[in-house]
Design an enzyme around this catalytic site. Structure first.
Site, PDB file in Angstrom:
ATOM      1  N   GLU A  97       0.832  -1.200   0.000  1.00 51.54           N
ATOM      2  CA  GLU A  97       0.000   0.000   0.000  1.00 51.54           C
ATOM      3  C   GLU A  97       0.869   1.254   0.000  1.00 51.54           C
ATOM      4  O   GLU A  97       1.990   1.240   0.530  1.00 51.54           O
ATOM      5  CB  GLU A  97      -0.934   0.057   1.219  1.00 51.54           C
ATOM      6  CG  GLU A  97      -2.148  -0.848   1.140  1.00 51.54           C
ATOM      7  CD  GLU A  97      -1.949  -2.143   1.895  1.00 51.54           C
ATOM      8  OE1 GLU A  97      -2.790  -3.044   1.748  1.00 51.54           O
ATOM      9  OE2 GLU A  97      -0.952  -2.257   2.620  1.00 51.54           O
ATOM     10  N   THR A  98       0.315   2.313  -0.570  1.00 53.22           N
ATOM     11  CA  THR A  98       0.896   3.653  -0.530  1.00 53.22           C
ATOM     12  C   THR A  98      -0.222   4.604  -0.127  1.00 53.22           C
ATOM     13  O   THR A  98      -1.359   4.458  -0.585  1.00 53.22           O
ATOM     14  CB  THR A  98       1.452   4.053  -1.913  1.00 53.22           C
ATOM     15  OG1 THR A  98       2.515   3.161  -2.265  1.00 53.22           O
ATOM     16  CG2 THR A  98       1.980   5.474  -1.900  1.00 53.22           C
TER      17      THR A  98
END
Length: 278
Positions: free
Chosen positions: A47-48
């Site tokens: 995830e970002t």
């Protein structure tokens, strides 16, 4: 040319270069959805996140995988809180707006903790025999009461009889798509075993047609809290060991009180920062 500054933090980490890595872009107020997705694909982490202004909380956090946006995930919210705290000079109490809910967080005893909303549960259509086959395990390894649980990110939780069963499971992607798809059609499985006050767990998902294993999954820990409350195994306080099988050990702190409030926490270790120029 525009410059975007980001931070790399490891969430649920007990030592440097462990835990679940996260990229956090600061001051992402003017970013389009297309740019956020492209940057998440560029970072190529599980995830970002992108910090934006919120009228409802201290900040809004948009969460992207390389495949698209998520309404909620635990380790991105905790990691973003650490970055926001540093940007604001050490703030240790905040609320963050996600697409799923407003999430309260606080920093205490060297770790960030969040509280999640009450979970909903539903039974899978698959039998224990089918779920065992999906995990490449004997049916005797599975315990009763597998459920889809949703406290912001619906996943199929499967309890097994031993830590060895957790270690041995080898999901079959085609069977995951058939038996573990949530209400959005996303196949996500959390396999777990409790041994006194420690839980051993692994999390698998199909992302862009590929089977991936996540080293530390806060949303799944939150869902497990909902499962424990629904099955009257509260109050409880425990540590979840996850990620050891893939060389990224994570330790997730889970607490559920007698009223069903679920708290998920862990240590967040900053590992670096940088800039992307476009």
């Amino acid at each position: 040319m525009l410059t975007y500054r980001y931070h790399i933090v490891n969430v649920f980490a007990e030592a440097p270069l462990t835990g679940n890595a996260l990229a956090v872009f600061e001051y992402a107020y003017e970013m389009s959805d297309e740019l956020m997705l492209a940057l998440a694909q560029q970072m190529n982490l599980s995830e970002t996140t992108f910090i934006q202004h919120s009228d409802k909380a201290h900040a809004k956090v948009r969460i992207f995988t390389p495949g698209g946006e998520m309404p909620f995930a635990g380790h991105p919210v905790l990691g973003s809180a650490e970055v926001i705290s540093r940007l604001k000079g050490g703030q240790d109490l905040m609320t963050l707006e996600t697409k799923a809910a407003i999430v309260p967080l606080w920093f205490r005893d060297s770790r960030w903790t969040l509280q999640v909303r009450a979970a909903t549960l539903r039974r899978p259509a698959a039998s224990n025999s089918q779920l065992a086959s999906m995990l490449s395990l004997p049916v005797a390894d599975l315990k009763a009461n597998s459920f889809f649980v949703d406290s912001g990110n619906e996943q199929l939780l499967i309890r097994v009889g031993s830590r060895e069963s957790v270690t041995r499971c080898q999901p079959r992607p085609e069977e995951m798509l058939q038996h573990a798809a949530n209400r959005f059609g996303l196949a996500k499985v959390y396999v777990w075993h409790r041994d006194r006050e420690q839980i051993t767990a692994r999390y698998f998902a199909i992302v862009n047609g590929m089977l991936i294993e996540d080293p530390g999954t806060g949303s799944a820990a939150a869902n497990l809290g909902g499962w424990l409350y629904a099955h009257k195994q509260v109050p409880t306080r425990t540590v979840i060991a996850q990620g050891d099988q893939i060389g990224r050990p994570c330790r997730i702190y889970l607490e559920v009180d007698e009223n069903g409030r679920v708290f998920v926490g862990g240590r967040v270790m900053p590992q670096g920062m940088g800039e992307i120029r476009i």
